[in-house]
Scaffold this motif. Structure first.
Motif, PDB file in Angstrom:
ATOM      1  N   VAL A   1      37.283  68.021 -35.649  1.00 53.31           N
ATOM      2  CA  VAL A   1      36.170  68.707 -34.988  1.00 53.31           C
ATOM      3  C   VAL A   1      34.987  67.755 -34.921  1.00 53.31           C
ATOM      4  CG1 VAL A   1      34.661  70.728 -35.031  1.00 53.31           C
ATOM      5  CG2 VAL A   1      36.917  70.858 -36.079  1.00 53.31           C
ATOM      6  N   LYS A   2      34.416  67.604 -33.752  1.00 54.84           N
ATOM      7  CA  LYS A   2      33.183  66.820 -33.686  1.00 54.84           C
ATOM      8  C   LYS A   2      32.223  67.465 -32.704  1.00 54.84           C
ATOM      9  CE  LYS A   2      34.234  63.516 -30.024  1.00 54.84           C
ATOM     10  NZ  LYS A   2      34.191  62.140 -29.585  1.00 54.84           N
ATOM     11  N   ILE A   3      30.973  67.078 -32.821  1.00 57.97           N
ATOM     12  CA  ILE A   3      29.960  67.637 -31.935  1.00 57.97           C
ATOM     13  C   ILE A   3      29.530  66.584 -30.926  1.00 57.97           C
ATOM     14  CG2 ILE A   3      27.608  68.572 -31.848  1.00 57.97           C
ATOM     15  CD1 ILE A   3      28.183  70.112 -34.264  1.00 57.97           C
ATOM     16  N   ILE A   4      29.493  66.968 -29.676  1.00 55.61           N
ATOM     17  CA  ILE A   4      29.006  66.048 -28.658  1.00 55.61           C
ATOM     18  C   ILE A   4      27.849  66.695 -27.921  1.00 55.61           C
ATOM     19  CG2 ILE A   4      31.228  64.892 -28.295  1.00 55.61           C
ATOM     20  CD1 ILE A   4      31.410  66.652 -25.679  1.00 55.61           C
ATOM     21  N   ALA A   5      27.036  65.853 -27.319  1.00 56.70           N
ATOM     22  CA  ALA A   5      25.958  66.364 -26.468  1.00 56.70           C
ATOM     23  C   ALA A   5      26.298  65.986 -25.047  1.00 56.70           C
ATOM     24  CB  ALA A   5      24.630  65.741 -26.882  1.00 56.70           C
ATOM     25  N   LYS A   6      26.237  66.934 -24.173  1.00 63.79           N
ATOM     26  CA  LYS A   6      26.483  66.630 -22.774  1.00 63.79           C
ATOM     27  C   LYS A   6      25.154  66.431 -22.104  1.00 63.79           C
ATOM     28  CE  LYS A   6      30.751  69.113 -21.938  1.00 63.79           C
ATOM     29  NZ  LYS A   6      31.286  70.299 -21.283  1.00 63.79           N
ATOM     30  N   SER A   7      24.942  65.234 -21.587  1.00 67.70           N
ATOM     31  CA  SER A   7      23.699  65.018 -20.866  1.00 67.70           C
ATOM     32  C   SER A   7      23.821  65.726 -19.514  1.00 67.70           C
ATOM     33  CB  SER A   7      23.452  63.523 -20.685  1.00 67.70           C
ATOM     34  OG  SER A   7      24.456  62.973 -19.884  1.00 67.70           O
ATOM     35  N   PRO A   8      22.714  66.177 -18.964  1.00 65.29           N
ATOM     36  CA  PRO A   8      22.776  66.975 -17.742  1.00 65.29           C
ATOM     37  C   PRO A   8      23.547  66.288 -16.615  1.00 65.29           C
ATOM     38  CG  PRO A   8      20.563  66.975 -18.629  1.00 65.29           C
ATOM     39  CD  PRO A   8      21.354  66.027 -19.468  1.00 65.29           C
TER      40      PRO A   8
ATOM     41  N   ALA B   1      31.151  71.760 -29.300  1.00 66.17           N
ATOM     42  CA  ALA B   1      32.075  71.394 -30.369  1.00 66.17           C
ATOM     43  C   ALA B   1      33.404  71.018 -29.719  1.00 66.17           C
ATOM     44  CB  ALA B   1      32.261  72.555 -31.327  1.00 66.17           C
ATOM     45  N   VAL B   2      33.883  69.808 -30.011  1.00 64.35           N
ATOM     46  CA  VAL B   2      35.179  69.373 -29.497  1.00 64.35           C
ATOM     47  C   VAL B   2      36.194  69.513 -30.618  1.00 64.35           C
ATOM     48  CG1 VAL B   2      36.490  67.470 -28.512  1.00 64.35           C
ATOM     49  CG2 VAL B   2      34.074  67.730 -27.945  1.00 64.35           C
ATOM     50  N   ILE B   3      37.226  70.282 -30.358  1.00 59.42           N
ATOM     51  CA  ILE B   3      38.255  70.482 -31.381  1.00 59.42           C
ATOM     52  C   ILE B   3      39.550  69.867 -30.870  1.00 59.42           C
ATOM     53  CG2 ILE B   3      39.575  72.195 -32.684  1.00 59.42           C
ATOM     54  CD1 ILE B   3      37.160  74.125 -32.112  1.00 59.42           C
ATOM     55  N   GLU B   4      40.118  68.986 -31.661  1.00 60.93           N
ATOM     56  CA  GLU B   4      41.421  68.441 -31.291  1.00 60.93           C
ATOM     57  C   GLU B   4      42.449  68.904 -32.304  1.00 60.93           C
ATOM     58  OE1 GLU B   4      42.222  64.734 -29.387  1.00 60.93           O
ATOM     59  OE2 GLU B   4      40.134  64.137 -29.571  1.00 60.93           O
ATOM     60  N   ALA B   5      43.489  69.551 -31.816  1.00 60.07           N
ATOM     61  CA  ALA B   5      44.534  70.035 -32.710  1.00 60.07           C
ATOM     62  C   ALA B   5      45.872  69.961 -31.999  1.00 60.07           C
ATOM     63  CB  ALA B   5      44.252  71.467 -33.142  1.00 60.07           C
TER      64      ALA B   5
ATOM     65  N   PHE C   1      48.196  58.949 -33.075  1.00 65.76           N
ATOM     66  CA  PHE C   1      49.244  59.873 -33.500  1.00 65.76           C
ATOM     67  C   PHE C   1      48.740  61.151 -34.162  1.00 65.76           C
ATOM     68  CE2 PHE C   1      51.090  55.581 -33.825  1.00 65.76           C
ATOM     69  CZ  PHE C   1      52.014  55.702 -32.797  1.00 65.76           C
ATOM     70  N   ILE C   2      47.547  61.143 -34.725  1.00 68.39           N
ATOM     71  CA  ILE C   2      47.173  62.311 -35.509  1.00 68.39           C
ATOM     72  C   ILE C   2      46.160  63.209 -34.816  1.00 68.39           C
ATOM     73  CG2 ILE C   2      46.321  63.128 -37.731  1.00 68.39           C
ATOM     74  CD1 ILE C   2      47.516  60.621 -38.925  1.00 68.39           C
ATOM     75  N   PHE C   3      44.995  62.667 -34.481  1.00 67.70           N
ATOM     76  CA  PHE C   3      43.951  63.547 -33.966  1.00 67.70           C
ATOM     77  C   PHE C   3      43.725  63.437 -32.462  1.00 67.70           C
ATOM     78  CE2 PHE C   3      42.359  62.754 -38.403  1.00 67.70           C
ATOM     79  CZ  PHE C   3      42.682  63.999 -38.874  1.00 67.70           C
ATOM     80  N   GLY C   4      43.635  62.225 -31.970  1.00 66.36           N
ATOM     81  CA  GLY C   4      43.214  62.024 -30.592  1.00 66.36           C
ATOM     82  C   GLY C   4      41.936  61.206 -30.575  1.00 66.36           C
ATOM     83  N   SER C   5      41.415  60.949 -29.379  1.00 65.22           N
ATOM     84  CA  SER C   5      40.318  59.995 -29.243  1.00 65.22           C
ATOM     85  C   SER C   5      39.045  60.412 -29.979  1.00 65.22           C
ATOM     86  CB  SER C   5      40.011  59.776 -27.765  1.00 65.22           C
ATOM     87  OG  SER C   5      39.703  61.019 -27.170  1.00 65.22           O
ATOM     88  N   SER C   6      38.916  61.719 -30.275  1.00 67.13           N
ATOM     89  CA  SER C   6      37.718  62.167 -31.000  1.00 67.13           C
ATOM     90  C   SER C   6      37.585  61.475 -32.343  1.00 67.13           C
ATOM     91  CB  SER C   6      37.792  63.670 -31.263  1.00 67.13           C
ATOM     92  OG  SER C   6      37.737  64.364 -30.055  1.00 67.13           O
TER      93      SER C   6
END
Lengths: 126, 177
Positions: free
Chosen positions: A107-114, A36-40, B129-134
């Protein structure tokens, strides 16, 4: 009936092309460990989806709580007014996302390939 | 309904009122983001594009933007700047495209271009400006929805303009003053 003119077709085709491009760019590979990638507030945090976790981040309007439970990620509480983020539901697949616009939390979900899992380590704050 | 003696100002104000009313209708629809809008509040702007002066179009746009922000409760937050920038881009693009000879372009293309350009600017805004590249993952949905709604609204407005005696009357009053 309406008559579409040449420029209409050009605009519509060009727009479809842009939508298609954006789709290509946001396609995620499906294999590998899910995170889970969270950007805040300009910071990026990465958490494994496989471990239960409760993360609290702060934004312009207050706190937003993101819960990771049984491989599902969701915003469980937020200080924003409309609570649209709470109603966005649980996400569990790569490419899915949830966000709280007033509190600037994404919040988004990513998959990390090996093969590239090693490169992304410095991406986040562990 | 409007009196025949109405001035240009009153027509512009009436269009703004219609736009704010449509914003209220739009507010009833659930949406994942405050800026995921159907765009029906742009109907009066599309209607006015053909005969309102550029100055009146901008007045209409500003009244609409503030009215909409009041309804959505976003006036005193940066969400307002976000919507405002998108709408401003959209209006400017539509005014420019509207200058093309009508043999080559119709309201549908103009509306689609306005909707998509607004979304592109908002997307850039969200990433920068708000979230970022995601936030780029919202691109296909945001752009796709705005393209479809832009085309549909354009088709509807085009048909409305052809069939409605009311809008023809208003246009004549406005142009004869």
């Amino acid at each position: 009936m309406h008559k579409l003119r040449p420029a209409d077709y050009i605009i519509i085709l060009f727009s479809v092309f842009i939508v298609f491009l954006s789709f290509l760019f946001s396609v995620q590979h499906n294999k590998g460990e899910l995170s889970a990638v969270i950007e805040a507030s300009g910071k990026k945090y990465i958490y494994p989806v496989s471990e239960n976790n409760i993360i609290t981040v702060t934004g312009p309007v207050g706190k937003t709580v993101i819960s990771i439970k049984e491989n599902q990620v969701y915003i469980s509480d937020s200080d924003c007014r409309d609570k649209i983020c709470l109603s966005m539901g649980k996400i569990s697949k790569p490419g899915q996302w949830a966000a709280c616009l007033p509190n600037r939390v994404f919040v988004k979900i990513i998959a990390k390939s090996p093969e590239n899992s090693g490169n992304n380590v410095d991406d986040g704050t562990f | 309904m409007m009196e025949l003696s109405d001035s240009k100002k009153e027509i512009t104000a009436f269009f703004a009122a219609l736009s704010i009313f449509l914003s209220t209708i739009e507010y009833l629809f659930p949406k994942p983001f405050p800026f995921f809008r159907l765009g029906i509040a742009n109907f009066p702007i599309l209607l006015g594009l053909n005969f309102l002066s550029v100055k009146d179009l901008f007045i209409l746009f500003i009244l609409k933007a503030f009215g909409q922000a009041l309804i959505n409760g976003t006036l005193i937050s940066y969400v307002f700047i976000f919507s405002f920038t998108g709408s401003l881009t959209s209006l400017s693009v539509m005014i420019l495209l509207n200058r093309i000879n009508k043999k080559y372009i119709s309201l549908t293309g103009i509306s689609a271009a306005g909707a998509v350009s607004s979304s592109i600017i908002q997307l850039i805004f969200a990433v920068k400006f708000i979230f970022g590249s995601s936030a780029l993952v919202i691109a296909p949905l945001l752009l796709g929805i705005s393209l479809i709604s832009g085309v549909l609204l354009g088709l509807f407005t085009q048909e409305f303009q052809k069939k409605s005696e009311w809008i023809n009357k208003i246009r004549n009053i406005y142009l004869n003053e």
